[in-house]
Enzyme design. Structure first.
Site, PDB file in Angstrom:
ATOM      1  N   GLU A 209       0.304 -12.298  -2.311  1.00  0.00           N
ATOM      2  CA  GLU A 209      -1.802 -12.645  -1.905  1.00  0.00           C
ATOM      3  C   GLU A 209      -1.683 -13.701  -3.118  1.00  0.00           C
ATOM      4  O   GLU A 209      -0.574 -14.250  -4.142  1.00  0.00           O
ATOM      5  CB  GLU A 209      -1.699 -11.349  -3.607  1.00  0.00           C
ATOM      6  CG  GLU A 209      -1.517 -10.056  -2.326  1.00  0.00           C
ATOM      7  CD  GLU A 209      -1.967  -8.779  -2.872  1.00  0.00           C
ATOM      8  OE1 GLU A 209      -2.680  -8.992  -3.807  1.00  0.00           O
ATOM      9  OE2 GLU A 209      -1.634  -7.546  -2.639  1.00  0.00           O
TER      10      GLU A 209
ATOM     11  N   GLU B 196      -8.794 -10.167   3.758  1.00  0.00           N
ATOM     12  CA  GLU B 196      -9.139  -8.440   3.317  1.00  0.00           C
ATOM     13  C   GLU B 196     -10.709  -8.218   2.264  1.00  0.00           C
ATOM     14  O   GLU B 196     -10.993  -9.188   1.705  1.00  0.00           O
ATOM     15  CB  GLU B 196      -8.412  -7.842   2.295  1.00  0.00           C
ATOM     16  CG  GLU B 196      -8.281  -6.452   1.735  1.00  0.00           C
ATOM     17  CD  GLU B 196      -7.321  -5.473   1.133  1.00  0.00           C
ATOM     18  OE1 GLU B 196      -6.294  -6.268   1.406  1.00  0.00           O
ATOM     19  OE2 GLU B 196      -7.236  -4.686   0.586  1.00  0.00           O
TER      20      GLU B 196
ATOM     21  N   SER C 291       0.720  -0.790  -0.148  1.00  0.00           N
ATOM     22  CA  SER C 291       0.321   0.186  -0.279  1.00  0.00           C
ATOM     23  C   SER C 291       0.957   1.334  -0.041  1.00  0.00           C
ATOM     24  O   SER C 291       0.237   2.733  -0.513  1.00  0.00           O
ATOM     25  CB  SER C 291      -0.913   0.248   1.272  1.00  0.00           C
ATOM     26  OG  SER C 291      -0.212  -0.055   2.083  1.00  0.00           O
TER      27      SER C 291
ATOM     28  N   ASP D 126       5.674  -6.609   2.580  1.00  0.00           N
ATOM     29  CA  ASP D 126       4.839  -7.137   1.692  1.00  0.00           C
ATOM     30  C   ASP D 126       5.687  -7.312   0.586  1.00  0.00           C
ATOM     31  O   ASP D 126       6.677  -6.941  -0.162  1.00  0.00           O
ATOM     32  CB  ASP D 126       4.025  -6.190   0.806  1.00  0.00           C
ATOM     33  CG  ASP D 126       2.741  -6.874   1.192  1.00  0.00           C
ATOM     34  OD1 ASP D 126       2.839  -7.814   1.168  1.00  0.00           O
ATOM     35  OD2 ASP D 126       1.286  -5.348   1.390  1.00  0.00           O
TER      36      ASP D 126
ATOM     37  N   LYS E   7       4.451 -11.551   2.988  1.00  0.00           N
ATOM     38  CA  LYS E   7       3.519 -11.854   2.738  1.00  0.00           C
ATOM     39  C   LYS E   7       3.214 -11.567   1.313  1.00  0.00           C
ATOM     40  O   LYS E   7       3.593 -11.196   0.751  1.00  0.00           O
ATOM     41  CB  LYS E   7       2.708 -10.734   3.726  1.00  0.00           C
ATOM     42  CG  LYS E   7       1.381 -10.629   2.589  1.00  0.00           C
ATOM     43  CD  LYS E   7      -0.422  -9.848   4.088  1.00  0.00           C
ATOM     44  CE  LYS E   7      -0.275  -8.230   3.805  1.00  0.00           C
ATOM     45  NZ  LYS E   7      -0.225  -8.244   2.433  1.00  0.00           N
TER      46      LYS E   7
HETATM   47  O1  KIV Z   1      -0.185  -3.495   1.175  1.00  0.00           O
HETATM   48  C1  KIV Z   1      -0.934  -3.487   2.537  1.00  0.00           C
HETATM   49  O2  KIV Z   1      -0.955  -1.664   3.767  1.00  0.00           O
HETATM   50  C2  KIV Z   1      -1.909  -4.573   2.470  1.00  0.00           C
HETATM   51  C3  KIV Z   1      -3.078  -4.401   3.867  1.00  0.00           C
HETATM   52  C4  KIV Z   1      -4.085  -4.217   3.459  1.00  0.00           C
HETATM   53  C5  KIV Z   1      -3.143  -5.788   4.459  1.00  0.00           C
HETATM   54  O3  KIV Z   1      -1.234  -5.961   2.127  1.00  0.00           O
END
Ligand code: KIV
Length: 277
Positions: free
Chosen positions: A118, A185, A48, A86, A116
Site C-alpha cells: 500500500e 480502492e 483482508s 499482500d 502487493k
Molecule cells: O486485502 C485485500 O483484500 C485487498 C483488496 C481489497 C484489494 O487489498
C-alpha cells in the site's frame, strides 16, 4: 492439458488490448481451486484475511507468518491464476532490506508470483528495490486499509482536488518505479478514470467505478459469505451465508431426529476416499 499460467506481463497486454482483468481474493486451497477453475486471472491473498478469516476488525494485526501460511495454501490450489500476496502492515515500511527479505519469503516460501503493498511516493524506494531484485510489485492507492487508524475509518478517498493530484502523482511514481499494476480502492469513478488514463500499467478497481482496467472483490463479499457488513459497491453473486446456515440447521435437525445417517447406509462407501481413519 495444464492451462498456461497468467504472468504479470499478460496483465499489461490485456490493458493494451482493452480487455478487462478479473481478480478476486482467496485465502485457502479450496476457494483458490474453485476460482482458478472458473478462470479468474488474478488471485490476491489479501491481508483482508485479517477481517474475513481471522476475525480482526482491521488488517493491521495480520502478520507475515499469517500471510505466508495462507499464500502457501492458495498456491497449492492454483494452476493458472497469477497469485499475488499482500505484504502486511510494517513488513515493508521499517527498512528496504527488511522489505526485500519479507517479499522474498512470500515468493520463495509462499510461492507467490508477485506482492502487493500500500502507498505511493512514501514507499517508492521500496518498490524500486523490490523490482530491481526481480520481485514484481502491485501498487495500491486510494483507501489504504492498513492506515485506517490514521485516516479515521474506511472512507472514500481522493474527493478533493489536492488529493486527486496526489493520487495521480503517486500512480505515475509507481509506474516509473516498475509496478506492474495498481489497485485503486474507494475513490470516485471519475478519478479512477483519470488515473487509468494517466498510467500505462493496468489499474484494478474496488469501489472505484467501471473505468479501471480490471476489478477486484473480496471473495467472501461477492459470494455473500461474509454478511455482517456488505460494502455498497459489492455485487453478491451468491448468498453462501444463507446456504450454510440453512444446511447447518437441516443437519442439526436430522442428527437430533435420528434421520442422519440413514439406517443401512454404509459408514464409508467402499473404494471411496474418506477423511476418517
Ligand atoms: O486485502 C485485500 O483484500 C485487498 C483488496 C481489497 C484489494 O487489498
Amino acid at each position: 492439458m495444464q492451462a498456461k499460467p497468467v504472468r504479470t506481463t499478460d496483465l499489461k497486454e490485456l490493458k493494451r488490448r482493452g480487455e478487462k482483468i478479473a481478480m478476486l481474493t482467496a485465502y485457502d486451497a479450496t476457494m483458490a481451486r474453485l476460482l482458478d477453475r472458473a478462470g479468474i486471472d488474478v488471485l490476491l491473498v489479501g491481508d483482508s484475511l485479517g477481517m474475513v478469516v481471522l476475525g480482526y476488525d482491521t488488517t493491521v494485526p495480520v502478520t507475515l507468518d499469517d500471510m505466508l501460511h495462507h499464500t502457501r495454501i492458495v498456491v497449492r490450489g492454483t494452476e493458472r491464476a497469477l497469485v499475488v500476496a499482500d505484504m502486511p502492515f510494517l513488513s515493508y515500511q521499517v527498512s528496504t532490506s527488511e522489505a526485500v527479505r519479507n517479499a522474498g519469503r512470500l515468493m520463495k516460501e509462499g510461492g507467490a508470483a508477485a506482492v502487493k503493498l500500500e502507498g505511493g511516493r512514501a514507499v517508492i524506494d521500496v518498490v524500486k528495490r523490490l523490482v530491481d531484485v526481480g520481485i514484481p510489485v502491485m501498487g495500491h492507492l486510494g483507501l489504504l486499509p492498513q492506515s485506517v487508524h490514521q485516516v479515521g475509518g474506511f472512507h472514500k478517498q481522493a474527493t478533493r482536488p489536492a488529493e486527486v493530484e496526489r493520487l495521480l502523482a503517486d500512480a505515475a511514481a509507481l509506474e516509473a518505479a516498475g509496478a506492474f499494476s495498481i489497485v485503486l480502492e474507494s475513490i470516485p469513478s471519475e478519478v479512477a478514470k483519470a488515473a487509468t488514463a494517466h498510467v500505462s500499467v493496468p489499474t484494478i478497481g474496488i469501489g472505484a467505478g467501471p473505468h479501471c482496467d480490471g476489478q477486484v472483490l473480496v471473495c467472501s463479499d461477492m459470494l455473500g459469505l461474509f454478511d455482517d457488513f456488505v460494502p455498497p459497491f459489492v455485487k453478491q453473486y451468491a448468498r453462501l451465508a444463507d446456504t450454510i446456515r440453512d444446511a447447518g440447521h437441516a443437519y442439526i435437525e436430522d442428527v437430533r431426529a435420528g434421520r442422519f445417517p440413514e439406517a443401512g447406509s454404509p459408514a464409508t462407501a467402499p473404494g471411496n476416499k474418506t477423511r476418517t481413519a
